[in-house]
Design an enzyme around this catalytic site. Structure first.
Site, PDB file in Angstrom:
ATOM      1  CG  ASP A  46       9.773  15.465  30.856  1.00 39.19           C
ATOM      2  OD1 ASP A  46      10.926  15.289  31.267  1.00 39.19           O
ATOM      3  OD2 ASP A  46       8.826  14.695  31.114  1.00 39.19           O
TER       4      ASP A  46
ATOM      5  CD  GLN B 185       7.598  17.271  34.566  1.00 40.23           C
ATOM      6  OE1 GLN B 185       7.203  16.362  33.861  1.00 40.23           O
ATOM      7  NE2 GLN B 185       8.323  17.095  35.656  1.00 40.23           N
TER       8      GLN B 185
ATOM      9  NE  ARG C  29       4.570  15.382  38.873  1.00 39.33           N
ATOM     10  CZ  ARG C  29       5.891  15.486  38.835  1.00 39.33           C
ATOM     11  NH1 ARG C  29       6.548  15.937  39.884  1.00 39.33           N
ATOM     12  NH2 ARG C  29       6.549  15.133  37.758  1.00 39.33           N
TER      13      ARG C  29
ATOM     14  CE  LYS D 159      15.659  14.602  43.133  1.00 43.47           C
ATOM     15  NZ  LYS D 159      14.470  15.434  43.203  1.00 43.47           N
TER      16      LYS D 159
ATOM     17  CG  HIS E   6      12.022  10.993  28.940  1.00 37.69           C
ATOM     18  ND1 HIS E   6      10.862  11.686  28.745  1.00 37.69           N
ATOM     19  CD2 HIS E   6      12.124  10.770  30.269  1.00 37.69           C
ATOM     20  CE1 HIS E   6      10.249  11.854  29.917  1.00 37.69           C
ATOM     21  NE2 HIS E   6      11.004  11.318  30.855  1.00 37.69           N
TER      22      HIS E   6
ATOM     23  CB  CYS F 135       9.030   9.009  31.721  1.00 32.20           C
ATOM     24  SG  CYS F 135       8.366   9.040  33.381  1.00 32.20           S
TER      25      CYS F 135
ATOM     26  CG  HIS G 244      13.450  10.253  33.571  1.00 30.46           C
ATOM     27  ND1 HIS G 244      12.110   9.955  33.463  1.00 30.46           N
ATOM     28  CD2 HIS G 244      14.083   9.068  33.744  1.00 30.46           C
ATOM     29  CE1 HIS G 244      11.949   8.648  33.585  1.00 30.46           C
ATOM     30  NE2 HIS G 244      13.122   8.080  33.764  1.00 30.46           N
TER      31      HIS G 244
END
Length: 639
Positions: free
Chosen positions: A384, A382, A364, A466, A386, A335, A512
């Site tokens: 991902d 991911q 991570r 979320k 945004h 992000c 996100h």
RNA sequence: GCCACCAUAGCUCAGCUGGUAGAGCGACUGAUUUGUAAUCAGUUGGUCGCGGGUUCAAUUCCUGCUGGUGGCUCCA
């Protein structure tokens, strides 16, 4: 005086004397229920069959077939297991022993380690207890009485529970074993006919890792032998579709010591499937108005200060590396990069929303004990994105996202989903006011799409609430994939703005989202969902051409060439083996189609089609076969 | 990280109470020319996860580490 009024499911009403029990009523009934009832429900409350009904109401007998019936059955089973453990280890102290989705457990402080080798002994004692068919007797006590009883028995955890409970507790007595328990329980131990201890694990007292660790014994029990057999069979089946095992057998991926735990190598076949997933994903995202972005794997430490990751996520981040006397950190999320893309120039309200997607690989730190095949790793990609939008666009974007996500998952055959709305956690950035607005936006979105959802209190991410979507695989297990998070806070921390219609600066809202979650986990779920038999559009090898003898080799290669020309992933198995052997191998490697080529096929210019799992499909012209494959790939047919 | 358990050939697994290892499958070589889930024969293959200790002797017993499994806590 008959003062208990019972309404039966068929509408009949009958009066009973005070003190009547479920068993008494059951005796008046004939048929299956008489044997199978495990508890009785009056209106919404479940009672023991052996307990005097406290009041009348709508009656329903519960059997093992219902969820509530299972809970009663397994709860009593846990109790029997505890009794058996007490006989084997007289110093054992007991904590909690509830039923779970499948079976039951009991948390035990045995004073020393219970190991798998003790299972036999415990199971034998359980068998004795079951055979004795002793009743479960309920009693209600005052707090002081209960504390005295459990103090006498040195049941420290039970005493603590009673104190925490703060209301007069009930206990259940079975032989010389007494347990603190709300109940209800089976009438007697004899109901628990078929049982098995399954595993042993550690569990913290009250689920807090600061507390001492207890030993958790898992078990399963059923009223019928066939049910136990089926359960054990199902465990075997689940083992067969374990993605770690299939990953090795089908040569899809590996995780190796030399590299490190939780770090995945995608082998050619696995990487190919991933490629097809990504291709599909990208196409869908372009259709849905997304643009693609890319970002680096490391960034200066200060970026992660700005984003709040160092304050709220540092325990999941790897130590800094020094580059030119500056600290850099490997990214655990994408992000901040996307925020800086937004910030790179002046943005107009006319151009919102921006939907920026990236297959971003993040790292991570996960504690060693939580790693699990592809499902939980330390480096993952991911899917991902945004979304930066105006407040007036937020609701619409959330609704779109829920639909987009469920649609994407459906393409892989995931129709059965559970949706959760997670609210503000203990550690968070931003103001409660922002959090409320964000949570409200998600809730409204959910309401608008009409999907059923549950609230998961305190389970949000540090920067926002979320929506999590969990998918159910073909054998009913649930996996978290999609997550949609509304964030008012990061835009503030990075001070990003757009110019509104009024010529003033405004703060955009950020959403996100990851839909497949991570490609690693999603791949793992897919492997298990399909049991390794990937649908045609994903299968790394779609067709194996199998010539029967050397005489057909040339023709087989010709057919293979035609298939390759038609963009069908085909191979020839021209080894000097019998057809049966080649077919078997194609079946075990889960290739969707086999084309058997013998003299007959050469002469008639056809192919003999065999379908994975389904066997011989008869002959077809090559043109018709190619068309069928194309149609199925195009429509992403799952079977 | 914590609790219990596990680690023997590429894979699945044998190897009783200590005396330096075996099978099946795979791979390779050859024979075989085969009609819808395993053709036959031969060959290859292991510092018994890594380190330390006990012992005349350790794959076996003890111990530390590494990795894994099932859970707990945490999570895409």
């Amino acid at each position: 005086m008959p003062d208990i009024k019972i309404i039966f499911p068929d509408g009949n009403v009958k009066q009973y004397e005070h003190g009547v029990t479920g068993l008494d009523i059951l005796h008046e009934i004939n048929g299956r229920l008489k044997k199978e009832a495990v508890a009785v429900k009056i209106d919404e409350a479940v009672y023991d069959l052996q307990r005097a009904l406290p009041h009348g109401g709508a009656l329903r007998f519960l059997t093992f077939d219902s969820r509530e019936g299972k809970d009663v059955f397994w709860h009593s089973s846990a109790h029997v297991m505890a009794h058996a453990v007490k006989q084997v280890f007289p110093d054992a102290k007991f904590a909690f022993g509830p039923p779970v989705d499948e079976g039951f457990y009991y948390d035990i402080d045995a004073g020393h380690s219970i190991s798998l080798e003790d299972f036999d002994k415990i199971e034998q004692k359980m068998a004795d207890i079951v055979k004795a068919d002793r009743p479960f007797e309920r009693a209600e006590l005052s707090v002081d009485e209960a504390i005295e009883i459990f103090n006498q028995r040195k049941e420290d955890y039970k005493v603590e529970q009673i104190e925490r409970l703060g209301e007069p507790p009930s206990i259940y007595k079975e032989g010389d074993f007494i347990d603190l328990c709300r109940g209800p329980h089976l009438p007697s131990t004899g109901y628990i006919k078929y049982f098995k201890l399954l595993s042993i694990a550690g569990a913290y007292w009250l689920g807090d890792e600061k507390n001492p660790m207890l030993q958790r014994l898992y078990g399963i029990a059923f009223p019928k032998k066939s049910q136990l057999d089926e359960f054990l069979h199902r465990l075997e089946e689940a083992k067969k579709r374990d993605h770690r095992r299939l990953g090795k057998e089908l040569d899809l991926f590996s995780i190796q010591d030399e590299i490190g735990p939780g770090l995945v190598l995608w082998h050619p076949k696995g990487a190919f499937i991933r490629h097809k997933i990504e291709e599909f994903w990208k196409q869908r995202h372009l259709e849905a108005g997304y643009e693609f972005v890319n970002s680096p794997h490391i960034a200066r430490k200060n970026l992660w200060n700005t984003s709040g990751h160092l304050d709220f996520f540092s325990e999941n981040m790897y130590s800094p590396m020094e580059v030119d006397e500056q600290d850099y950190l490997v990214k655990p999320m994408n992000c901040p990069f996307h925020l800086l893309i937004f910030k790179s120039k002046t943005r107009s309200y006319r151009d919102l929303p921006y939907r920026w997607a990236e297959l971003g690989t993040v790292y991570r730190y996960e504690r060693s004990g939580v790693l699990h095949g592809l499902m939980r790793v330390r480096g993952f990609t991911q899917d991902d994105a945004h979304i930066f939008c105006r407040p007036d666009q937020l609701n619409d974007e959330v609704v779109k996202l829920i639909d987009f996500s469920t649609g994407l998952l459906k393409a892989f055959g995931f129709d059965d989903i559970d949706v959760y709305l997670s609210t503000r956690p203990e550690k968070y950035v931003g103001t409660p006011d922002n959090w409320d607005r964000a949570t409200e936006a998600l809730r409204k979105g959910l309401e608008k799409t009409g999907v059923a959802y549950e609230i998961d209190p305190g389970e949000g991410v540090f920067y926002g609430p979320k929506i999590d979507i969990k998918i159910r695989d073909s054998i009913g297990r649930s996996w978290q994939c999609s997550t949609i998070q509304v964030d008012f806070n990061e835009p503030e921390r990075f001070d990003i703005t757009y110019i509104g219609a009024d010529g003033e600066k405004h703060r955009p809202i950020m959403v996100h989202r990851a839909l497949l979650g991570s490609l690693e986990r999603f791949f793992g779920v897919l492997i298990e969902h399909y049991a390794g038999a990937f649908p045609l559009w994903l299968a790394p090898v779609q067709v194996v051409v199998i010539p029967i003898t050397d005489l057909q080799h040339e023709h087989a290669h010709k057919i293979n060439a035609e298939l390759l020309q038609a963009h069908i992933r085909s191979e020839v198995d021209d080894r000097s083996e019998k057809v049966g052997y080649k077919i078997r191998e194609a079946e075990t490697t889960k290739v969707p189609y086999m084309l058997i080529i013998g003299q007959k096929e050469i002469e008639s210019n056809t192919v003999a089609v065999r379908k994975r799992h389904d066997g011989d499909q008869g002959s077809s012209t090559i043109q018709a076969f190619v068309k069928m494959i194309h149609d199925k790939v195009m429509s992403k047919t799952l079977s």
